[in-house]
Design a protein around this motif. Sequence first.
Motif: not given
Length: 411
Positions: A51-64, A86-91
């Motif tokens: 779930a964490l991995t999915h959420n981080l990818a979903a947020i990264r793709d959405w904000i991008s 979170q920083l690795e995911a684009g924060a």
Amino acid sequence: MSRNSADDLIRTPPKNWPPGAVGESPASVGRRGWRLLHDFATPMCSLSDSALTHNLAAIRDWISALGVGWAPHGKTTMSPELIARQLEAGAMGITAATPWQAERLVDWGVDRVVLANVCADPAPLARLLRRQVEVVTFVDSVESVRLTARAQAESGRDRLPVLIEVGMPGGRCGVRDGEAGLAVARAVADEPGLRLAGTATFEGTVTGRGADPVGAVRSLLRVVRELTEAMIGAELIDPGTDGAVLVSAGGSMYPDLVVDALRDGWSARVRLLLRSGCAVIHDHGLYAESAPARPDVRPALRVWSRVLSVPEPGWAIIYAGKRDLTVDPPARVLAVHRVTGTGTSGRTPVSLVLDHHNDQHGYVRFTDEDLRVGDLLELGISHPCLTFDRWTHIPVVDDELRVIGAVTTCF
């Protein structure tokens, strides 16, 4: 780095962990082959890695895709491991509610901090500013402007960017209308150590306020937009080196409304910064019932507890209470794992809501379900912020509930 890092050894057994945890690190516990429902006592909290991995990818793709910034609120987890992910995911940075929280973020390697609160005590803010990391903070009154300017002067650093916070009647901090906001903006302009960078709000305060929370959010965001445009027109905002006015909003329930209202259509270049902190964890209550379909996130947090007693029909007592999980809003019982002589015999989904809690006990009403002493209940949490602070170490599990790692917290 602080004591809370992936390489730090566990020196005292965390609550309900196996004694063998001592001497391990959060990064190494996955090598022990532990299974959550067999090797850990209850109550126990866990995080789903998938779930964490999915959420981080979903947020990264959405904000991008939207072209907006993200500085998630660190107070949700206060976990160096999760903040690093979170920083690795684009924060672009991390948000804090207090200077103390912000200093812990800096200890963990964060170099951009949004201090999403007004200053009432210059000393801790000055201490944070001496850390020489990028900081932006909020003001909402002439008094808070003066106190923030005092902290900036005591720290000896260059001009400090500030955002005028906009609030709603009966809510938390923030100016309530454009006239008050312009007065604060002029006070910032009079302080040579401060730079007015833009505006901010927290739209989550509308929760539970009337029958039309969406309408209330949109009304608040209109005030933000009108004040920002008025300050742009009055040339009160100094956008800094990137030439963009900063506009920020903070909740995990209505980020789609924020984007719709504040991303486009400005008279100047605006950079929209979201501070949604709970999205990476999500939940089974407050956010699941109110959050938008985008970004597409899943609940990652569970608390597990056994049934201690069924003293009367339809009334089960568990030993997960206020010391173990948030109780406002109450947790959901997602499933029952029946105990057998060799372990647990599978997962039976149910749909129950805990009635209330004491410090060590929870109370569950049931009608058609079959709850027995010793049953292991899988609890879904609502509003995860107030569950993380009950646990210093939280196992991270795979979809088979095998422990593959851990995160630490510091509150």
